[in-house]
Design an enzyme around this catalytic site. Structure first.
Site, PDB file in Angstrom:
ATOM      1  N   LYS A 275       0.842  -1.200   0.000  1.00  0.00           N
ATOM      2  CA  LYS A 275       0.000   0.000   0.000  1.00  0.00           C
ATOM      3  C   LYS A 275       0.879   1.252   0.000  1.00  0.00           C
ATOM      4  O   LYS A 275       1.988   1.216   0.535  1.00  0.00           O
ATOM      5  CB  LYS A 275      -0.876   0.020   1.262  1.00  0.00           C
ATOM      6  CG  LYS A 275      -2.039  -0.935   1.254  1.00  0.00           C
ATOM      7  CD  LYS A 275      -2.842  -0.793   2.544  1.00  0.00           C
ATOM      8  CE  LYS A 275      -3.958  -1.821   2.627  1.00  0.00           C
ATOM      9  NZ  LYS A 275      -5.039  -1.605   1.667  1.00  0.00           N
ATOM     10  N   ARG A 349     -10.771 -11.218   1.565  1.00  0.00           N
ATOM     11  CA  ARG A 349     -11.692 -12.191   0.956  1.00  0.00           C
ATOM     12  C   ARG A 349     -11.094 -13.592   0.949  1.00  0.00           C
ATOM     13  O   ARG A 349     -11.816 -14.581   1.014  1.00  0.00           O
ATOM     14  CB  ARG A 349     -12.066 -11.722  -0.463  1.00  0.00           C
ATOM     15  CG  ARG A 349     -10.904 -11.622  -1.417  1.00  0.00           C
ATOM     16  CD  ARG A 349     -11.240 -10.803  -2.654  1.00  0.00           C
ATOM     17  NE  ARG A 349     -11.251  -9.367  -2.387  1.00  0.00           N
ATOM     18  CZ  ARG A 349     -11.563  -8.444  -3.281  1.00  0.00           C
ATOM     19  NH1 ARG A 349     -11.917  -8.777  -4.509  1.00  0.00           N
ATOM     20  NH2 ARG A 349     -11.540  -7.173  -2.959  1.00  0.00           N
TER      21      ARG A 349
HETATM   22  N1  BES Z   1      -8.091  -3.765   4.430  1.00  0.00           N
HETATM   23  C1  BES Z   1      -8.330  -3.269   3.128  1.00  0.00           C
HETATM   24  C2  BES Z   1      -9.626  -2.473   3.017  1.00  0.00           C
HETATM   25  C3  BES Z   1      -9.697  -1.184   3.797  1.00  0.00           C
HETATM   26  C4  BES Z   1      -9.440   0.013   3.181  1.00  0.00           C
HETATM   27  C5  BES Z   1     -10.097  -1.176   5.091  1.00  0.00           C
HETATM   28  C6  BES Z   1      -9.541   1.200   3.864  1.00  0.00           C
HETATM   29  C7  BES Z   1     -10.200   0.008   5.805  1.00  0.00           C
HETATM   30  C8  BES Z   1      -9.934   1.201   5.190  1.00  0.00           C
HETATM   31  C9  BES Z   1      -8.405  -4.437   2.135  1.00  0.00           C
HETATM   32  O1  BES Z   1      -7.653  -5.540   2.456  1.00  0.00           O
HETATM   33  C10 BES Z   1      -7.879  -3.938   0.841  1.00  0.00           C
HETATM   34  O2  BES Z   1      -6.718  -3.658   0.778  1.00  0.00           O
HETATM   35  N2  BES Z   1      -8.741  -3.856  -0.159  1.00  0.00           N
HETATM   36  C11 BES Z   1      -8.363  -3.390  -1.442  1.00  0.00           C
HETATM   37  C12 BES Z   1      -8.954  -4.333  -2.458  1.00  0.00           C
HETATM   38  C13 BES Z   1      -8.402  -4.168  -3.823  1.00  0.00           C
HETATM   39  C14 BES Z   1      -6.941  -4.540  -3.882  1.00  0.00           C
HETATM   40  C15 BES Z   1      -9.194  -5.043  -4.760  1.00  0.00           C
HETATM   41  C16 BES Z   1      -8.905  -1.979  -1.601  1.00  0.00           C
HETATM   42  O3  BES Z   1      -9.963  -1.670  -1.042  1.00  0.00           O
HETATM   43  O4  BES Z   1      -8.244  -1.176  -2.214  1.00  0.00           O
HETATM   44 MG    MG Z   2      -5.667  -5.428   1.708  1.00  0.00          MG
END
Ligand code: BES
Ligand code: MG
Ligand code: ZN
Length: 495
Positions: A275, A349
């Protein structure tokens, strides 16, 4: 800590009497309290508007050391959430004044058109939740929570609702437990430790538990959980918390099993799809679903809930390293389906579907609900305060939304369009964990999950927005909000 009180209000000795005042109507029926509100209205800077407050010291007509008047705004806008905010704000304000014991005067519930248990319950909730302070990691613990909050009401109501304070206290303790886990720094809650911390809390209650460690996960073929945990030195776990009121009885009164699945990513760096650094520190909250499910199970045991509820909690740390899962890898999940890893940051997921498929097989639940901080896209869609509900079962989705309204843990039903499923197609495996297009990410995530639930009644609640708040709220401090515990308890009580 919470108490109900009745009798003669002016004779009560207290550090502070708190009187809510409405802008355009009298909301009390006790003549003594009405007298006090009339005094307050004479103060020029106090109009009873939402946000108004004023303190009187050593009031001549009362034995209390001080009286705090809090404005609630216009009568027609007052609802149960107004009561939570009123109580929470009062408690926070009086903590700042270093008090330890206060009395909140409940308005006349008839005048507010609210049921007694609803209005009083909301006042107790706001007070108890607003009194929670997370300062474990501070040497200098400046603020001390209040020791006692009493709610003053009519004696008949006080008698009828005498069990309410302890019930609300039990439920809100569950919320606070979840809050503390979420706010805890990620170096102190890596999978093994977080699981032990949940077990430690569960052991004190009538709950049985089991833990699948790395070896057991391998033996069971939980390839998806293992793939997400592969990059971390702290190996994944699957925790089962089982509340079964019938384990020693032959004929259960309510023959029903509900499974709750909670996403437990103790830190989500994104993995190899690392990230950006912006708010990476907040990704310690990615185990909020797990915290709320564990908090709910502990609360159910304390409340002696009427049917079996099983918490299934996969716990991993998503880290990049030489051992980490790569984009392009193909893994085999517990269900037998293979998954192409399109993005290592879509890890939630993956751990959920292994947990859900396992739960389906082991417990054959009547209903399964998962709670997860699953997608940033859900926060884009609904903002930071509202959770997304995804289900093919409209009844279940409706009940969850209704519980959200009752608890002010707001939920909004989202669609699960069949034609979006093709976005998850993989050229090489049975499915891809990443959508082939960037839109509707909360929906495609839910559709991915739905591929692994078979015919079980199921709902997914995406709490990525409301699980965590950088800023303090009216009855919540900064950090974990504990969102989901009160919601699930309310929902399970409707079943
Ligand atoms: N933990 C994150 C989602 C999240 C984002 C939680 C902001 C709390 C605040 C999740 O694991 C994630 O990284 N999701 C990605 C999915 C994408 C790679 C398809 C996202 O939301 O960007
Ligand atoms: Mg994630
Ligand atoms: Zn995540």
């Amino acid at each position: 800590m919470l108490k109900l009180l009745s009798g003669e209000i002016l004779k009560k000795k207290t550090e502070c009497l708190v009187v809510p005042v409405c802008e355009d109507a009298e909301i009390h029926d006790d003549p003594a309290i009405i007298g006090l509100t009339e005094n307050a209205r004479k103060i020029k800077e106090f109009k009873g508007k939402n946000g108004d407050s004023v303190v009187l010291y050593d009031p001549a007509d009362s034995k209390s050391d001080r009286i705090l008047f809090i404005g609630l705004g216009k009568l027609e806008k007052i609802d149960e959430e107004t009561m939570r905010i009123f109580a929470g704000k009062s408690v926070k304000l009086l903590i700042k004044k270093e008090l330890s014991e206060i009395i909140l005067c409940a308005p006349c519930t008839e005048k507010l058109d609210l049921k007694d248990d609803v209005a009083l319950g909301a006042i107790f909730e706001g007070a108890f939740l607003g009194n929670h302070i997370f300062d474990k990691y501070k040497k200098d613990k400046k603020e001390k929570p209040l020791k006692t909050v009493s709610v003053f009401t009519d004696s008949k109501i006080a008698k009828r609702q005498r069990l309410l304070p302890s019930r609300i206290e039990t439920i809100c303790k569950g919320t606070n437990l979840a809050r503390e886990w979420v706010s805890m720094p990620p170096n102190d809650k890596r999978p093994d430790r977080f699981v032990r911390s949940m077990v430690k809390a569960a052991e004190k209650e009538d709950l049985s538990f089991s833990i699948l460690d790395e070896k057991a996960l391998k033996q069971n073929g939980m390839g998806a959980i293992l793939a997400v945990g592969a990059g971390s030195r702290s190996k994944p776990r699957l925790l089962i918390l089982d509340y079964n009121p019938f384990k020693n009885k032959k004929s259960p009164k309510k023959k029903k099993t509900v499974v709750l699945v909670g996403k437990g990513v103790t830190f989500d760096s994104g993995g190899i799809n690392l990230k950006p650094s912006g708010s990476l520190d907040e990704m310690k909250m990615d185990m909020s679903g797990a915290a709320s499910v564990a908090g709910t199970l502990i609360t159910l045991a304390r409340l002696k809930h009427k049917f079996r509820v099983v918490g299934v909690i996969p716990v991993v740390e998503n880290m990049p390293s030489g051992d980490a899962t790569r984009p392009g890898d193909i893994i085999k999940s517990y269900s037998g389906k293979t998954i192409e890893i399109g993005n290592t940051d879509a890890e939630g997921r993956l751990i959920l579907i292994d947990a859900m498929a396992y739960a389906n097989k082991m417990f054959k639940p009547d209903v399964m609900i998962d709670m997860a901080t699953l997608t940033g896209a859900c926060v884009v869609a609904l903002g930071e305060k509202i959770a997304g509900v995804f289900s093919t079962d409209m009844e279940l989705a409706k009940d969850i939304v209704a519980s959200g309204e009752a608890t002010a843990e707001r939920c909004w039903a989202m669609p699960m369009p069949e034609d979006y499923r093709k976005l998850l197609k993989s050229e090489f495996a049975d499915i891809n964990n990443m959508s082939s297009n960037r839109w509707g990410g909360a929906i495609t995530a839910a559709l991915f999950l739905s591929e692994f639930v078979e015919n079980t009644r199921w709902a997914h609640i995406d709490i990525a927005g409301p699980a965590y708040s950088k800023k303090a709220g009216d009855y919540c401090g900064a950090g974990g909000t504990g969102f989901g515990v009160r919601l699930l308890i309310d929902l399970l009580n409707r079943m």
